[in-house]
Design a protein around this motif. Structure first.
Motif, PDB file in Angstrom:
ATOM      1  N   PRO A   4     -11.388  -7.425  -4.075  1.00 52.21           N
ATOM      2  CA  PRO A   4     -10.633  -7.547  -5.329  1.00 52.21           C
ATOM      3  C   PRO A   4      -9.642  -8.702  -5.226  1.00 52.21           C
ATOM      4  O   PRO A   4      -9.383  -9.229  -4.130  1.00 52.21           O
ATOM      5  N   PRO A   5      -9.053  -9.126  -6.345  1.00 47.67           N
ATOM      6  CA  PRO A   5      -8.092 -10.224  -6.304  1.00 47.67           C
ATOM      7  C   PRO A   5      -6.881  -9.876  -5.440  1.00 47.67           C
ATOM      8  O   PRO A   5      -6.540  -8.706  -5.241  1.00 47.67           O
ATOM      9  N   PRO A  26      -7.072  -1.482  -5.421  1.00 49.25           N
ATOM     10  CA  PRO A  26      -6.967  -0.030  -5.280  1.00 49.25           C
ATOM     11  C   PRO A  26      -5.536   0.445  -5.534  1.00 49.25           C
ATOM     12  O   PRO A  26      -4.596  -0.354  -5.519  1.00 49.25           O
ATOM     13  N   LYS A  27      -5.405   1.743  -5.723  1.00 47.20           N
ATOM     14  CA  LYS A  27      -4.075   2.315  -5.932  1.00 47.20           C
ATOM     15  C   LYS A  27      -3.267   2.289  -4.644  1.00 47.20           C
ATOM     16  O   LYS A  27      -2.057   2.050  -4.638  1.00 47.20           O
ATOM     17  N   LYS A  80      -5.291  -4.758  -0.195  1.00 46.56           N
ATOM     18  CA  LYS A  80      -3.949  -4.279  -0.496  1.00 46.56           C
ATOM     19  C   LYS A  80      -3.912  -3.611  -1.864  1.00 46.56           C
ATOM     20  O   LYS A  80      -4.667  -3.964  -2.778  1.00 46.56           O
ATOM     21  N   ALA A  81      -3.021  -2.641  -1.954  1.00 45.00           N
ATOM     22  CA  ALA A  81      -2.880  -1.883  -3.195  1.00 45.00           C
ATOM     23  C   ALA A  81      -2.372  -2.776  -4.319  1.00 45.00           C
ATOM     24  O   ALA A  81      -1.713  -3.806  -4.089  1.00 45.00           O
ATOM     25  N   ALA A  82      -2.669  -2.357  -5.535  1.00 48.56           N
ATOM     26  CA  ALA A  82      -2.108  -3.028  -6.712  1.00 48.56           C
ATOM     27  C   ALA A  82      -0.583  -3.026  -6.598  1.00 48.56           C
ATOM     28  O   ALA A  82       0.022  -2.039  -6.167  1.00 48.56           O
ATOM     29  N   THR A  83       0.025  -4.127  -6.987  1.00 47.43           N
ATOM     30  CA  THR A  83       1.474  -4.280  -6.835  1.00 47.43           C
ATOM     31  C   THR A  83       2.216  -3.255  -7.694  1.00 47.43           C
ATOM     32  O   THR A  83       1.903  -3.071  -8.871  1.00 47.43           O
ATOM     33  N   THR A  84       3.191  -2.601  -7.059  1.00 42.27           N
ATOM     34  CA  THR A  84       3.995  -1.596  -7.756  1.00 42.27           C
ATOM     35  C   THR A  84       5.435  -2.096  -7.894  1.00 42.27           C
ATOM     36  O   THR A  84       6.024  -2.613  -6.938  1.00 42.27           O
ATOM     37  N   TYR A  85       5.981  -1.960  -9.089  1.00 41.25           N
ATOM     38  CA  TYR A  85       7.380  -2.284  -9.357  1.00 41.25           C
ATOM     39  C   TYR A  85       8.072  -1.034  -9.899  1.00 41.25           C
ATOM     40  O   TYR A  85       7.513  -0.333 -10.750  1.00 41.25           O
ATOM     41  N   ILE A  86       9.297  -0.776  -9.417  1.00 41.27           N
ATOM     42  CA  ILE A  86      10.165   0.246 -10.001  1.00 41.27           C
ATOM     43  C   ILE A  86      11.194  -0.500 -10.852  1.00 41.27           C
ATOM     44  O   ILE A  86      11.918  -1.372 -10.363  1.00 41.27           O
ATOM     45  N   VAL A  87      11.207  -0.184 -12.125  1.00 45.74           N
ATOM     46  CA  VAL A  87      12.059  -0.932 -13.055  1.00 45.74           C
ATOM     47  C   VAL A  87      13.529  -0.785 -12.636  1.00 45.74           C
ATOM     48  O   VAL A  87      14.036   0.324 -12.435  1.00 45.74           O
TER      49      VAL A  87
END
Length: 900
Positions: A629-630, A725-726, A737-744
């Protein structure tokens, strides 16, 4: 109606364990209900694969209709020149569709009728029996795809008028002579010995049909299709034969399946036209499938005694009975010829090919031949325990000098289980010769020699690889001896000669049960290669070899012969142009290589195999499968805050699809990156603080190949591409690597502020320079905050500057819609005035000599998205009188300032 039948021709490639071949019968019948024998598929100029009767007509109807016209012209027959009668009943009718009131019987018996067209199924009464007609003149019967039931009856012919010859053309119908499939052990009941009767006895009085030409196309017998596959008996409504037409020439065209209780034909000669399918089965009597019954008489239409198959045709003759006395084609024939690109398959309980003539005397052709033309396919099987090809029978009317020859690029497979030699050459003057075969195999399932040869008989293989198995060697074992590109192997009786001295020394005429040759270059067969592994491997197929089994149409079932250690090497060119190898075959049958980098997706890996000294294969390619994946996204701001109403990024995989998941909810589409890898997406409203936002990227990779095992990629692969992936996923040598996660985050700005007085050296001496600075931060007209910062000086005419540190202030924004602008207004000490500011996004201490001072007061807008600023506020004296300055030195708390 004509049944929709199929018959499969192509070599079947399967992982069938060769050991099956030595456990019992080597003829394979499918277990499924045989409602549709499978057939050939036309591919360019050959027939292979699956093809229905309807498709066969679509492909070849024009050619065989043209052949019909040519045939009629050749024999002086114009079926449209006389009475053309349509019939819809067995006997006389009052139907307005029939202007003469004829039924089928009357039309057939009227010598002026030249063509009969059936309008529907036609059934004779089930009571009564006898011959219909004794017709003398030419006739065409067009069945229109319908069924003709002549219960205990047949169509009889008589000798044509003196000095003339007649044509009998029947096509496009299914015929029956009984109302059920039970049969009676194949008994030849009166008037049911054949559909078309051209003799007065079983095989005597041949003068009746000797001046007739018979033509059949798209004809079927009525049979229980569920019993078609296997060695079932008595499942046809034909107790006897399709036609007993001694001395005559029979021509077959189109697509035909004839299941009869005895032979398909008594005949003088047979011609199978180009592109014809003919499957003939004897399911009742222990006889042949085609009997050349008597010596061809001078002047008879079948005088040449040939069984000739044209080009690109398929003929399969078999019996499902227990008798071993008769070959598929029997007695008074002269030559069996298999045309270019055609199949001839014979599957008999007894011999498949023989010059045997029983007890009939005075054979017109005592020296018989079997000729397989270039690119033909011959599959010969005996299910019994006698010879499969017996060339040495002789009596007073047959010589023991039959020849069996196969021309260049033919494929010949001959299997049996016998103590008498799969090929029997015990007479005198026999010849068995394969000249430059593409592939051949002769196999004895018994632990005895495949060859029975003596006297001056000759067995010869020319220009071929030759592999041999000793009598005691298991058929599943590798060959005992392997010889590459042998000029010839010749056995004249027990005397062996060869262009290969080692072969000449090792071969004996009675010591080998199996011999074959795979005269094809080796082929690299790739395991799938992905862009997530650094190791790859291939196998080498030395060619397709028979499994020892035949399919239900008499075609040898094939499987790959995989190279073992020492039998081949592989050279590989990877996607970077690196050459790896030659790589040896290892003990597990693979040639392998481990690299230091991943291969490039969608690019080709190339492999070339070498077998022996001179067999070098073509370049075989495999495309590297894109499973990666990208790279996960990095937002331009590096975070998401409560003020953001849009998201953006650069460096994204070009044209990648973007999806958002909020608080682990379902994915929603968020547009695509452009070709430059730039992506922007409007949110509409900002996310609340502490919202979890995961951003997935999905590429546009092609779907995986059908046979690819995607285990381990379940969380990545979707039909439209590869997706982040998650959570992290490890596959082969890669970790995705997992999809990038941001906490607002709460929107904040960190302002680093200091004050600098700009003076000359003289002014500095007479004017007090402030060491502290004060400013007001205004967010709205009603919300003001005071801040305290460090203050220093910068001389305009010297380098003695006080580069004081910044004081840091963190401000949170609660109401982004109304309170997004921060105005910084310094409190100017006495005798000074504002001189502007310098603002930077990096930690630096600027100078008026190196940076441009902006006029006015600095304003910070949260919408700018740069959440940390370094601000230098400049003041300068507005008079030179020496006066002390003063103001309230009470300091405000410096730290986090919250704007409610």
């Amino acid at each position: 109606m004509i049944q929709k039948m199929k018959v499969k021709f192509r070599y079947k490639i399967g992982a069938i364990i060769l050991a099956i071949a030595v456990l019992g019968t080597i003829f394979l019948f499918g277990a499924e209900s045989a409602v549709k024998p499978k057939t050939v598929k036309a591919m360019s100029d050959s027939i292979s694969g699956d093809l229905s009767f309807e498709d066969h007509k679509a492909l070849f109807q024009d050619s065989y209709l043209a052949a019909n016209d040519a045939y009629n012209t050749k024999h002086g027959f114009d079926p449209l020149s006389g009475k053309v009668v349509t019939v819809d009943t067995f006997s006389s009718t009052t139907s307005s569709a029939n202007q003469w009131g004829y039924g089928f019987v009357e039309a057939y018996q009227d010598e002026d009728v030249t063509k009969i067209l059936m309008l529907n199924d036609i059934n004779s009464p089930t009571s009564g029996s006898g011959n219909i007609g004794k017709r003398k003149s030419s006739i065409e019967i067009d069945g229109g795809g319908f069924k003709l039931l002549l219960y205990r009856r047949n169509l009889s012919i008589a000798e044509p008028a003196s000095g003339t010859q007649s044509v009998f053309h029947m096509h496009d119908l299914t015929a029956a002579q009984s109302t059920d499939y039970s049969g009676s052990g194949g008994s030849e009941a009166a008037y049911r010995k054949s559909l078309i009767r051209g003799d007065n006895g079983i095989h005597g009085d041949g003068d009746i049909s000797k001046n007739w030409y018979f033509r059949f196309g798209n004809v079927f017998t009525d049979y229980d299709a569920s019993k078609y596959e296997g060695e079932n008996r008595d499942y046809s409504t034909f107790v006897g034969r399709w036609a007993r037409v001694n001395q005559s020439e029979v021509t077959m065209y189109g697509y035909n399946i004839l299941v009869t209780g005895a032979e398909n034909f008594y005949t003088g000669s047979i011609v199978v036209e180009d592109n014809t399918v003919w499957k003939g089965t004897n399911c009742g009597q222990n006889y042949s499938v085609v009997w050349f019954t008597t010596r061809q008489l001078d002047g008879s239409t079948g005088i040449n005694g040939e069984f000739t198959i044209g080009k690109n045709a398929f003929v399969y003759l078999r019996n499902t009975t227990t008798g071993t006395g008769y070959p598929a084609i029997y007695d008074n024939y002269s030559t069996i010829t298999v045309g270019e690109g055609s199949y001839y398959n014979a599957n008999m309980q007894g011999r498949a090919v023989s010059n045997y003539d029983g007890t009939e005397l005075n054979n017109r052709y005592p020296s018989k031949k079997f000729i397989a033309k270039e690119n033909s396919h011959v599959n010969l099987l005996s299910r019994g325990n006698g010879s499969v090809v017996k060339l040495d029978y002789n009596n007073s009317s047959v010589n023991s000098d039959m020849t069996f020859t196969a021309e260049k690029n033919s494929e010949v497979f001959i299997y049996g289980s016998t103590t008498d030699g799969v090929i029997s050459m015990a007479g005198n003057g026999n010849l068995f010769e394969l000249d430059t075969p593409k592939m051949f195999e002769i196999r004895n399932n018994n632990t005895r020699s495949f060859l029975n040869i003596s006297n001056n008989n000759t067995f010869r293989i020319k220009d071929s690889d030759i592999n041999t198995w000793k009598n005691a060697t298991a058929l599943t074992n590798p060959a005992d001896f392997v010889y590459e590109k042998v000029g010839h192997l010749t056995a004249v009786g027990p005397t062996i000669t060869s262009s290969d001295n080692a072969l000449q020394s090792s071969f004996t005429s009675n010591g080998f049960r199996r011999i074959n040759g795979l005269n094809v270059p080796p082929k690299v067969v790739w395991d799938y290669v992905t862009d997530a592994e650094k190791s790859y491997r291939t196998r080498v197929s030395l060619g397709l070899i028979p499994t020892g089994q035949f399919d239900s149409n008499g075609v040898a079932i094939m499987t790959d012969s995989w190279a073992l250690p020492g039998q081949g090497v592989v050279s590989i060119k990877d996607t970077y142009g690196n050459i790896r190898g030659p790589l040896a075959i290892q003990s597990d049958g693979y040639a392998k290589y481990t690299d230091t980098e991943f291969q490039k997706a969608t690019f080709d890996m190339e492999g070339t195999a070498t077998r022996g000294v001179s067999w070098i294969g073509d370049v075989d390619k495999t495309t590297v499968i894109d499973v990666t994946p990208p790279t996960p996204i990095n937002l331009t701001k590096g975070k998401i805050t409560t003020t953001d109403k849009s998201l953006s990024a650069t460096g994204v995989e070009p044209n990648a699809k973007v999806y958002l998941s909020v608080n682990d909810g379902p994915l929603t589409a968020a547009g695509n990156a452009n070709a430059a890898g730039e992506w922007t997406h409007s949110l509409g409203t900002a996310y609340p603080k502490n919202t979890k936002v995961q951003i997935y990227l999905e590429d546009n990779a092609a779907d995986y190949p059908a046979g690819f095992n995607s285990t381990g990629l379940e969380s990545i692969h979707v039909a439209s591409g590869n997706r982040n992936p998650k959570t992290d996923v490890t596959y082969k040598d890669a970790t995705f690597k997992a999809a990038t996660t941001y906490i607002v985050e709460q929107a904040t700005v960190k302002l680093h502020i200091r004050q600098v007085a700009v003076t000359s050296a003289a002014e500095k001496e007479i004017l007090t320079t402030p060491t502290e600075g004060y400013l007001t931060i205004k967010n709205t007209n009603t919300i003001n905050y005071n801040a305290h910062v460090n203050s220093g000086y910068e001389l305009t005419d010297a380098t003695d500057n006080d580069q004081v540190d910044f004081n840091s202030i963190v401000i949170e924004l609660i109401d982004a819609d109304n309170d997004g602008l921060l105005k910084l207004e310094p409190i100017i000490p006495a005798y000074y005035q504002n001189d502007g500011y310098i603002v930077s996004d990096i930690n630096e201490k600027p100078s008026i000599n190196t940076h441009t001072v902006q006029s006015g007061y600095y304003e910070y807008d949260f919408a700018d998205g740069v959440y940390e600023k370094w601000i230098t506020i400049y003041i300068k004296p507005n008079q030179t009188n020496i006066k002390p300055y003063s103001w309230d030195y009470k300091l405000n708390d410096i730290g986090t300032i919250k704007i409610p």
